[in-house]
Design a protein around this motif. Structure first.
Motif, PDB file in Angstrom:
ATOM      1  N   ASN A 127      26.719 -13.264  55.734  1.00 52.75           N
ATOM      2  CA  ASN A 127      27.199 -13.332  57.119  1.00 52.75           C
ATOM      3  C   ASN A 127      27.007 -14.746  57.663  1.00 52.75           C
ATOM      4  N   ASN A 128      27.867 -15.120  58.597  1.00 58.74           N
ATOM      5  CA  ASN A 128      27.718 -16.426  59.243  1.00 58.74           C
ATOM      6  C   ASN A 128      26.487 -16.454  60.155  1.00 58.74           C
ATOM      7  N   ASN A 129      26.203 -15.303  60.750  1.00 54.76           N
ATOM      8  CA  ASN A 129      25.041 -15.174  61.626  1.00 54.76           C
ATOM      9  C   ASN A 129      24.200 -13.975  61.184  1.00 54.76           C
ATOM     10  N   ILE A 130      22.934 -14.005  61.554  1.00 56.08           N
ATOM     11  CA  ILE A 130      22.057 -12.879  61.228  1.00 56.08           C
ATOM     12  C   ILE A 130      22.441 -11.677  62.089  1.00 56.08           C
ATOM     13  N   PRO A 131      22.716 -10.527  61.483  1.00 53.26           N
ATOM     14  CA  PRO A 131      23.079  -9.331  62.275  1.00 53.26           C
ATOM     15  C   PRO A 131      21.993  -8.963  63.276  1.00 53.26           C
ATOM     16  N   HIS A 132      22.422  -8.419  64.402  1.00 51.98           N
ATOM     17  CA  HIS A 132      21.481  -8.064  65.468  1.00 51.98           C
ATOM     18  C   HIS A 132      20.623  -6.849  65.088  1.00 51.98           C
ATOM     19  N   ILE A 133      21.173  -5.958  64.291  1.00 54.10           N
ATOM     20  CA  ILE A 133      20.419  -4.761  63.908  1.00 54.10           C
ATOM     21  C   ILE A 133      19.412  -5.117  62.816  1.00 54.10           C
ATOM     22  N   SER A 134      18.205  -4.594  62.926  1.00 52.34           N
ATOM     23  CA  SER A 134      17.162  -4.893  61.939  1.00 52.34           C
ATOM     24  C   SER A 134      17.455  -4.179  60.620  1.00 52.34           C
ATOM     25  N   ILE A 135      16.796  -4.627  59.577  1.00 48.99           N
ATOM     26  CA  ILE A 135      16.976  -4.020  58.254  1.00 48.99           C
ATOM     27  C   ILE A 135      16.561  -2.553  58.282  1.00 48.99           C
ATOM     28  N   LYS A 136      15.446  -2.261  58.912  1.00 51.13           N
ATOM     29  CA  LYS A 136      14.947  -0.885  58.994  1.00 51.13           C
ATOM     30  C   LYS A 136      15.916   0.007  59.763  1.00 51.13           C
ATOM     31  N   ASP A 137      16.375  -0.460  60.907  1.00 48.97           N
ATOM     32  CA  ASP A 137      17.309   0.336  61.711  1.00 48.97           C
ATOM     33  C   ASP A 137      18.637   0.540  60.980  1.00 48.97           C
ATOM     34  N   TYR A 138      19.054  -0.476  60.214  1.00 48.96           N
ATOM     35  CA  TYR A 138      20.304  -0.364  59.460  1.00 48.96           C
ATOM     36  C   TYR A 138      20.185   0.702  58.368  1.00 48.96           C
ATOM     37  N   LEU A 139      19.069   0.698  57.661  1.00 54.16           N
ATOM     38  CA  LEU A 139      18.843   1.713  56.629  1.00 54.16           C
ATOM     39  C   LEU A 139      18.747   3.111  57.235  1.00 54.16           C
ATOM     40  N   PHE A 140      18.063   3.209  58.365  1.00 54.34           N
ATOM     41  CA  PHE A 140      17.963   4.502  59.045  1.00 54.34           C
ATOM     42  C   PHE A 140      19.330   4.982  59.507  1.00 54.34           C
ATOM     43  N   ARG A 141      20.145   4.066  59.990  1.00 57.01           N
ATOM     44  CA  ARG A 141      21.491   4.430  60.470  1.00 57.01           C
ATOM     45  C   ARG A 141      22.344   4.971  59.310  1.00 57.01           C
ATOM     46  N   LEU A 142      22.340   4.267  58.199  1.00 56.52           N
ATOM     47  CA  LEU A 142      23.124   4.700  57.040  1.00 56.52           C
ATOM     48  C   LEU A 142      22.632   6.055  56.518  1.00 56.52           C
ATOM     49  N   SER A 143      21.315   6.194  56.418  1.00 54.44           N
ATOM     50  CA  SER A 143      20.738   7.436  55.903  1.00 54.44           C
ATOM     51  C   SER A 143      21.015   8.617  56.823  1.00 54.44           C
ATOM     52  N   LYS A 144      20.908   8.371  58.112  1.00 59.09           N
ATOM     53  CA  LYS A 144      21.099   9.454  59.082  1.00 59.09           C
ATOM     54  C   LYS A 144      22.533   9.989  59.072  1.00 59.09           C
ATOM     55  N   HIS A 145      23.503   9.079  59.101  1.00 59.56           N
ATOM     56  CA  HIS A 145      24.900   9.503  59.212  1.00 59.56           C
ATOM     57  C   HIS A 145      25.503   9.925  57.870  1.00 59.56           C
TER      58      HIS A 145
END
Length: 268
Positions: free
Chosen positions: A70-88
């Motif tokens: 990515n050109n910029n660091i994503p706003h969502i944290s690594i932990k929240d991103y993993l939780f989001r993917l796992s949850k949905h």
């Protein structure tokens, strides 16, 4: 159906064994969910620590990482991103562990360095491949693109690029899987030991504070007693020496006289 048959059917479907079975299934599902949450936290913490270590290293120049960077660091944290993917996506714990194995594999095979700029897309691509490899059912790519925060064309490109870079090697031996799992559990045990040690140190500090507080109270109490004794001695020293004489036979009452002051009493 007669009343007797209705009663027998009710007892059959609502027996203790069947109710107990439902409770066991419910408890197992709850335990599995808690275990998966713990695994996600461990893996995300591991990725965060790696990205922190690689923060000062130059790694975005690797042309193979261009699709994942990515050109910029994503706003969502690594932990929240993993939780989001796992949850949905509603995946199993083993699928989450495969994400770690696949990312480790692509990094080792291509000398990738994980950073905050590329970790999210690497997670997403490995997540899609882990689902297709490990899960019986999965959603459409459009759905995964939405929960992953990328376009449909981009998620397809990430998937194909990841496959090429790992030489289409998605198979994971049981021994290798167990090794990754055991290593994660050892990290969990270490973190729990650290927490227990911190709690023990806090408990020791509290005990030490209580002892100091008790000592301070005792010291104040002793000082008060000492001050009271000094006051009593001062009162005795200030007694009218002439009142210490027995008026009846003119004998000095020596109990009320402080000898340390060197007072000499004369007979009246």
């Amino acid at each position: 159906m007669s009343d007797t048959e209705d009663t027998e059917e009710f007892l059959k479907t609502n027996s203790i064994s069947s109710i107990k079975k439902q409770i066991i299934i419910g408890n197992n599902n709850e335990n599995d969910e808690l275990t998966k949450i713990s695994t996600i936290e461990l893996i995300s913490d591991l990725f965060v620590n790696i990205c922190k270590e690689n923060k000062s290293k130059k790694c975005n120049e690797n042309y193979l990482l261009k699709s994942f960077t990515n050109n910029n660091i994503p706003h969502i944290s690594i932990k929240d991103y993993l939780f989001r993917l796992s949850k949905h996506a509603k995946v199993n714990e083993s699928t989450i562990i495969l994400i770690l194995i696949y990312i480790d594999r692509i990094c080792n095979m291509n000398h990738f360095i994980l950073t905050y700029y590329n970790i999210h897309k690497l997670i997403l691509a490995s997540f899609i491949l882990a689902i297709k490899y490990n899960e019986e059912n999965y959603y459409s790519m459009i759905y995964y693109s939405k929960i992953g925060g990328v376009t449909l064309s981009e998620i397809k490109n990430l998937e194909s690029e990841f496959l090429i870079l790992v030489r289409y090697k998605l198979f994971v031996e049981t021994k290798l899987f167990d090794k990754y799992y055991n290593d994660l559990m050892s990290l969990k045990d270490e973190s729990e030991d650290d927490e227990n040690e911190e709690e023990y140190e806090e408990y020791e500090d509290e005990e030490e504070d209580e002892e100091k507080e008790e000592e301070a109270k005792n010291e104040i109490q002793n000082n008060n007693i000492s001050q009271n004794n000094e006051k009593n001695i001062s009162k005795i020293n200030n007694i009218d020496i002439y009142k210490a004489i027995d008026k009846k036979d003119n004998i000095v009452n020596f109990q009320n006289i402080n000898y340390e002051k060197g007072i000499i009493l004369r007979k009246l």
